[in-house]
Design a protein around this motif. Structure first.
Motif, PDB file in Angstrom:
ATOM      1  N   MET A  72       0.852  -1.190   0.000  1.00 62.96           N
ATOM      2  CA  MET A  72       0.000   0.000   0.000  1.00 62.96           C
ATOM      3  C   MET A  72       0.890   1.244   0.000  1.00 62.96           C
ATOM      4  N   LEU A  73       0.739   2.061  -1.031  1.00 65.34           N
ATOM      5  CA  LEU A  73       1.561   3.257  -1.194  1.00 65.34           C
ATOM      6  C   LEU A  73       0.901   4.501  -0.607  1.00 65.34           C
ATOM      7  N   LYS A  74      -0.420   4.601  -0.775  1.00 61.62           N
ATOM      8  CA  LYS A  74      -1.176   5.750  -0.270  1.00 61.62           C
ATOM      9  C   LYS A  74      -2.506   5.246   0.264  1.00 61.62           C
ATOM     10  N   GLY A  75      -3.031   5.960   1.243  1.00 61.84           N
ATOM     11  CA  GLY A  75      -4.365   5.655   1.734  1.00 61.84           C
ATOM     12  C   GLY A  75      -4.443   4.334   2.460  1.00 61.84           C
ATOM     13  N   TRP A  76      -5.597   3.684   2.348  1.00 62.83           N
ATOM     14  CA  TRP A  76      -5.847   2.436   3.053  1.00 62.83           C
ATOM     15  C   TRP A  76      -6.915   1.623   2.310  1.00 62.83           C
ATOM     16  N   ALA A  77      -6.957   0.343   2.636  1.00 60.77           N
ATOM     17  CA  ALA A  77      -8.008  -0.546   2.133  1.00 60.77           C
ATOM     18  C   ALA A  77      -8.335  -1.556   3.224  1.00 60.77           C
ATOM     19  N   ARG A  78      -9.589  -1.965   3.244  1.00 58.46           N
ATOM     20  CA  ARG A  78     -10.026  -2.996   4.202  1.00 58.46           C
ATOM     21  C   ARG A  78     -10.378  -4.245   3.399  1.00 58.46           C
ATOM     22  N   PHE A  79      -9.781  -5.339   3.814  1.00 56.77           N
ATOM     23  CA  PHE A  79      -9.973  -6.644   3.182  1.00 56.77           C
ATOM     24  C   PHE A  79     -10.559  -7.616   4.197  1.00 56.77           C
ATOM     25  N   MET A  80     -11.229  -8.617   3.702  1.00 53.26           N
ATOM     26  CA  MET A  80     -11.489  -9.830   4.467  1.00 53.26           C
ATOM     27  C   MET A  80     -10.561 -10.875   3.863  1.00 53.26           C
ATOM     28  N   TYR A  81      -9.720 -11.472   4.676  1.00 57.53           N
ATOM     29  CA  TYR A  81      -8.899 -12.621   4.283  1.00 57.53           C
ATOM     30  C   TYR A  81      -9.463 -13.796   5.054  1.00 57.53           C
ATOM     31  N   GLU A  82     -10.141 -14.682   4.313  1.00 56.29           N
ATOM     32  CA  GLU A  82     -10.940 -15.730   4.941  1.00 56.29           C
ATOM     33  C   GLU A  82     -11.931 -15.014   5.869  1.00 56.29           C
ATOM     34  N   ASP A  83     -11.933 -15.284   7.187  1.00 56.33           N
ATOM     35  CA  ASP A  83     -12.888 -14.614   8.081  1.00 56.33           C
ATOM     36  C   ASP A  83     -12.223 -13.530   8.933  1.00 56.33           C
ATOM     37  N   GLN A  84     -11.064 -13.041   8.510  1.00 58.91           N
ATOM     38  CA  GLN A  84     -10.292 -12.064   9.266  1.00 58.91           C
ATOM     39  C   GLN A  84     -10.319 -10.703   8.578  1.00 58.91           C
ATOM     40  N   GLU A  85     -10.908  -9.687   9.238  1.00 55.82           N
ATOM     41  CA  GLU A  85     -10.870  -8.338   8.689  1.00 55.82           C
ATOM     42  C   GLU A  85      -9.458  -7.779   8.847  1.00 55.82           C
ATOM     43  N   THR A  86      -8.925  -7.178   7.776  1.00 52.72           N
ATOM     44  CA  THR A  86      -7.549  -6.684   7.761  1.00 52.72           C
ATOM     45  C   THR A  86      -7.519  -5.282   7.176  1.00 52.72           C
ATOM     46  N   LEU A  87      -7.006  -4.333   7.962  1.00 56.69           N
ATOM     47  CA  LEU A  87      -6.804  -2.975   7.487  1.00 56.69           C
ATOM     48  C   LEU A  87      -5.379  -2.870   6.962  1.00 56.69           C
ATOM     49  N   VAL A  88      -5.251  -2.508   5.694  1.00 59.95           N
ATOM     50  CA  VAL A  88      -3.937  -2.355   5.056  1.00 59.95           C
ATOM     51  C   VAL A  88      -3.747  -0.865   4.794  1.00 59.95           C
ATOM     52  N   GLN A  89      -2.718  -0.289   5.416  1.00 64.68           N
ATOM     53  CA  GLN A  89      -2.468   1.145   5.343  1.00 64.68           C
ATOM     54  C   GLN A  89      -1.169   1.438   4.601  1.00 64.68           C
ATOM     55  N   ALA A  90      -0.999   2.707   4.214  1.00 63.10           N
ATOM     56  CA  ALA A  90       0.213   3.122   3.511  1.00 63.10           C
ATOM     57  C   ALA A  90       1.442   2.616   4.254  1.00 63.10           C
ATOM     58  N   GLY A  91       2.348   1.971   3.510  1.00 59.80           N
ATOM     59  CA  GLY A  91       3.562   1.393   4.081  1.00 59.80           C
ATOM     60  C   GLY A  91       3.451  -0.086   4.378  1.00 59.80           C
ATOM     61  N   ASP A  92       2.238  -0.626   4.421  1.00 57.63           N
ATOM     62  CA  ASP A  92       2.039  -2.053   4.721  1.00 57.63           C
ATOM     63  C   ASP A  92       2.305  -2.911   3.493  1.00 57.63           C
ATOM     64  N   CYS A  93       2.769  -4.122   3.743  1.00 59.11           N
ATOM     65  CA  CYS A  93       2.971  -5.128   2.696  1.00 59.11           C
ATOM     66  C   CYS A  93       2.206  -6.378   3.086  1.00 59.11           C
ATOM     67  N   VAL A  94       1.409  -6.879   2.163  1.00 54.41           N
ATOM     68  CA  VAL A  94       0.630  -8.097   2.393  1.00 54.41           C
ATOM     69  C   VAL A  94       1.061  -9.148   1.385  1.00 54.41           C
ATOM     70  N   HIS A  95       1.445 -10.316   1.879  1.00 55.24           N
ATOM     71  CA  HIS A  95       1.671 -11.475   1.012  1.00 55.24           C
ATOM     72  C   HIS A  95       0.398 -12.298   1.043  1.00 55.24           C
ATOM     73  N   GLN A  96      -0.258 -12.403  -0.098  1.00 55.45           N
ATOM     74  CA  GLN A  96      -1.475 -13.201  -0.196  1.00 55.45           C
ATOM     75  C   GLN A  96      -1.069 -14.606  -0.640  1.00 55.45           C
ATOM     76  N   ARG A  97      -1.129 -15.534   0.277  1.00 54.61           N
ATOM     77  CA  ARG A  97      -0.731 -16.901  -0.074  1.00 54.61           C
ATOM     78  C   ARG A  97      -1.601 -17.423  -1.213  1.00 54.61           C
ATOM     79  N   PRO A  98      -1.067 -18.317  -2.026  1.00 51.14           N
ATOM     80  CA  PRO A  98      -1.843 -18.849  -3.146  1.00 51.14           C
ATOM     81  C   PRO A  98      -3.186 -19.426  -2.682  1.00 51.14           C
TER      82      PRO A  98
END
Length: 140
Positions: A72-98
């Motif tokens: 995430m370069l700017k701003g934020w996004a909210r995801f559901m990964y399976e049943d877990q709500e995840t806030l991804v903000q500027a500077g965060d890195c998420v590895h989405q497993r296959p």
């Protein structure tokens, strides 16, 4: 040893490619970074940014990919990964497993992220709902 002859050198500057619609999601704009061409389809890297307010989001889906990260370069996004709500903000890195089932359901108007996926022609597969989705934040 790494085969250095199977890929090409690539250097894409900010003015080289515009953000365009027509990517995976119509509510985002995409800017190709030339990596898919340079790697002959082994990897894609693109910038993704918000184009319109979230209404229903991406829907539940998974990707047929060997590797995927979102930075995430700017701003934020909210995801559901399976049943877990995840806030991804500027500077965060998420590895989405296959194969992880996920749903991007909310994001800020200035959201912009770098996505790197292998292979470049990865597939997106809709999946049944895993759990209820919170409502998105209205844009002012």
């Amino acid at each position: 040893m790494l085969d250095r002859t199977s890929t090409l050198f690539s250097h894409v500057k900010p003015g080289d490619n515009d953000y365009v619609s027509g990517g995976l999601r119509d509510f985002f704009l995409y800017r190709d970074l030339g990596v898919a061409e340079a790697t002959h389809g082994k990897v894609i890297a693109h910038l993704v940014k918000a184009n319109m307010a979230p209404e229903t989001g991406t829907g539940w889906h998974r990707h047929e990919a060997d590797f995927q990260i979102v930075i995430m370069l700017k701003g934020w996004a909210r995801f559901m990964y399976e049943d877990q709500e995840t806030l991804v903000q500027a500077g965060d890195c998420v590895h989405q497993r296959p194969g992880i089932r996920h749903y991007l359901f909310d994001y800020s108007p200035d959201m912009e992220y770098l996505e790197i996926v292998s292979p470049a022609d990865f597939k997106t597969v809709d999946v049944p709902a895993v759990c209820p989705i919170p409502a998105p934040t209205p844009w002012a």
